[in-house]
Design a protein around this motif. Structure first.
Motif, mmCIF file in Angstrom:
data_model
loop_
_atom_site.group_PDB
_atom_site.id
_atom_site.type_symbol
_atom_site.label_atom_id
_atom_site.label_comp_id
_atom_site.label_asym_id
_atom_site.label_seq_id
_atom_site.Cartn_x
_atom_site.Cartn_y
_atom_site.Cartn_z
ATOM 1 N N LEU A 140 36.472 9.149 -9.170
ATOM 2 C CA LEU A 140 35.034 9.198 -8.907
ATOM 3 C C LEU A 140 34.451 7.790 -8.768
ATOM 4 C CD1 LEU A 140 33.829 12.043 -11.286
ATOM 5 C CD2 LEU A 140 33.761 12.048 -8.780
ATOM 6 N N ALA A 141 34.893 6.871 -9.632
ATOM 7 C CA ALA A 141 34.406 5.492 -9.563
ATOM 8 C C ALA A 141 34.728 4.875 -8.209
ATOM 9 C CB ALA A 141 35.015 4.655 -10.694
ATOM 10 N N ARG A 142 35.936 5.109 -7.709
ATOM 11 C CA ARG A 142 36.311 4.572 -6.392
ATOM 12 C C ARG A 142 35.467 5.197 -5.291
ATOM 13 N NH1 ARG A 142 41.108 4.617 -8.928
ATOM 14 N NH2 ARG A 142 41.777 6.657 -8.208
ATOM 15 N N LYS A 143 35.290 6.507 -5.340
ATOM 16 C CA LYS A 143 34.509 7.189 -4.294
ATOM 17 C C LYS A 143 33.047 6.774 -4.305
ATOM 18 C CE LYS A 143 37.448 11.238 -3.967
ATOM 19 N NZ LYS A 143 37.602 12.674 -4.157
ATOM 20 N N GLU A 144 32.509 6.503 -5.490
ATOM 21 C CA GLU A 144 31.098 6.146 -5.622
ATOM 22 C C GLU A 144 30.854 4.639 -5.618
ATOM 23 O OE1 GLU A 144 28.495 8.296 -5.589
ATOM 24 O OE2 GLU A 144 30.018 9.794 -5.137
ATOM 25 N N HIS A 145 31.935 3.859 -5.541
ATOM 26 C CA HIS A 145 31.837 2.391 -5.497
ATOM 27 C C HIS A 145 31.124 1.836 -6.732
ATOM 28 C CE1 HIS A 145 33.341 2.644 -1.429
ATOM 29 N NE2 HIS A 145 32.408 3.535 -1.168
ATOM 30 N N VAL A 146 31.535 2.319 -7.895
ATOM 31 C CA VAL A 146 31.037 1.779 -9.166
ATOM 32 C C VAL A 146 32.236 1.419 -10.032
ATOM 33 C CG1 VAL A 146 28.876 3.105 -9.095
ATOM 34 C CG2 VAL A 146 30.845 4.023 -10.332
ATOM 35 N N GLN A 147 32.001 0.631 -11.056
ATOM 36 C CA GLN A 147 33.064 0.242 -11.974
ATOM 37 C C GLN A 147 33.429 1.423 -12.879
ATOM 38 O OE1 GLN A 147 34.718 -2.732 -11.959
ATOM 39 N NE2 GLN A 147 33.550 -3.014 -10.071
ATOM 40 N N PRO A 148 34.709 1.556 -13.252
ATOM 41 C CA PRO A 148 35.128 2.664 -14.124
ATOM 42 C C PRO A 148 34.309 2.819 -15.410
ATOM 43 C CG PRO A 148 37.053 1.625 -13.170
ATOM 44 C CD PRO A 148 35.864 0.771 -12.782
ATOM 45 N N PRO A 149 33.958 1.722 -16.122
ATOM 46 C CA PRO A 149 33.140 1.932 -17.323
ATOM 47 C C PRO A 149 31.774 2.568 -17.016
ATOM 48 C CG PRO A 149 34.134 -0.240 -17.377
ATOM 49 C CD PRO A 149 34.379 0.318 -16.000
ATOM 50 N N SER A 150 31.207 2.210 -15.865
ATOM 51 C CA SER A 150 29.936 2.821 -15.464
ATOM 52 C C SER A 150 30.118 4.310 -15.203
ATOM 53 C CB SER A 150 29.381 2.148 -14.203
ATOM 54 O OG SER A 150 29.074 0.802 -14.467
ATOM 55 N N MET A 151 31.212 4.668 -14.551
ATOM 56 C CA MET A 151 31.462 6.084 -14.270
ATOM 57 C C MET A 151 31.682 6.854 -15.564
ATOM 58 S SD MET A 151 31.445 8.507 -12.153
ATOM 59 C CE MET A 151 31.267 7.549 -10.658
ATOM 60 N N THR A 152 32.346 6.246 -16.525
ATOM 61 C CA THR A 152 32.551 6.901 -17.821
ATOM 62 C C THR A 152 31.205 7.237 -18.461
ATOM 63 O OG1 THR A 152 34.663 5.777 -18.126
ATOM 64 C CG2 THR A 152 33.592 6.638 -20.110
ATOM 65 N N ARG A 153 30.251 6.306 -18.399
ATOM 66 C CA ARG A 153 28.914 6.560 -18.943
ATOM 67 C C ARG A 153 28.196 7.656 -18.160
ATOM 68 N NH1 ARG A 153 29.292 1.031 -19.523
ATOM 69 N NH2 ARG A 153 28.180 0.577 -17.598
ATOM 70 N N ILE A 154 28.316 7.621 -16.834
ATOM 71 C CA ILE A 154 27.659 8.631 -15.995
ATOM 72 C C ILE A 154 28.219 10.013 -16.316
ATOM 73 C CG2 ILE A 154 27.445 9.474 -13.615
ATOM 74 C CD1 ILE A 154 27.348 6.465 -12.777
ATOM 75 N N VAL A 155 29.541 10.126 -16.400
ATOM 76 C CA VAL A 155 30.173 11.413 -16.695
ATOM 77 C C VAL A 155 29.732 11.918 -18.067
ATOM 78 C CG1 VAL A 155 32.386 12.534 -17.181
ATOM 79 C CG2 VAL A 155 32.129 11.112 -15.130
ATOM 80 N N ALA A 156 29.674 11.032 -19.055
ATOM 81 C CA ALA A 156 29.251 11.439 -20.401
ATOM 82 C C ALA A 156 27.814 11.968 -20.380
ATOM 83 C CB ALA A 156 29.378 10.273 -21.376
ATOM 84 N N MET A 157 26.941 11.304 -19.653
ATOM 85 C CA MET A 157 25.556 11.739 -19.565
ATOM 86 C C MET A 157 25.459 13.092 -18.859
ATOM 87 S SD MET A 157 22.542 12.133 -17.749
ATOM 88 C CE MET A 157 23.158 11.596 -16.189
#
Length: 125
Positions: free
Chosen positions: A38-55
């Protein structure tokens, strides 16, 4: 860009950012994925995606399940609640665009119809 920005603001859940809505749309379109994918597809850093997924998980919009082949990873998928929210947002955007289109002339509408396949191609490159 202005039209795109205005269109993004036509969403049902105002508490979600455009990036969070984009993650839900990606899951709906592409199916389940790991946070890294998801981070690659959305062009964000993995830690950011982890926070987004948690939210998103906290809001009941995604669920995490163990990866079928790699126990160190999880697979994220959207919930029925997310699908319903995306559909409602889609209907809201379509109604908003239809309202705008009512102000166009027949000639302008014809130009849009001709441009639609090209715009669709650009969106998927």
């Amino acid at each position: 860009m202005r039209l795109s920005r205005r269109l993004r603001n036509q969403r049902v859940d105002e508490s979600l950012s455009p990036t969070e809505m984009s993650v839900l749309a990606t899951l709906a379109r592409c199916g389940s994925a790991t946070p890294g994918e998801l981070a690659r597809k959305e062009h964000v850093q993995p830690p950011s995606m982890t926070r987004i997924v948690a939210m998103l998980e906290g809001k009941g919009l995604v669920r995490r399940e163990p990866h079928p082949e790699d126990r160190r990873q999880v697979v994220v998928s959207s919930t029925e609640q997310a699908a319903a929210m995306l559909e409602e947002s889609r209907l809201k955007r379509n109604a908003w665009l239809a309202g705008l289109a009512e102000s166009l002339s027949e000639e302008e509408l014809a130009v849009l119809r001709q441009a639609a396949p090209v715009l669709e191609k650009l969106a998927h490159l």
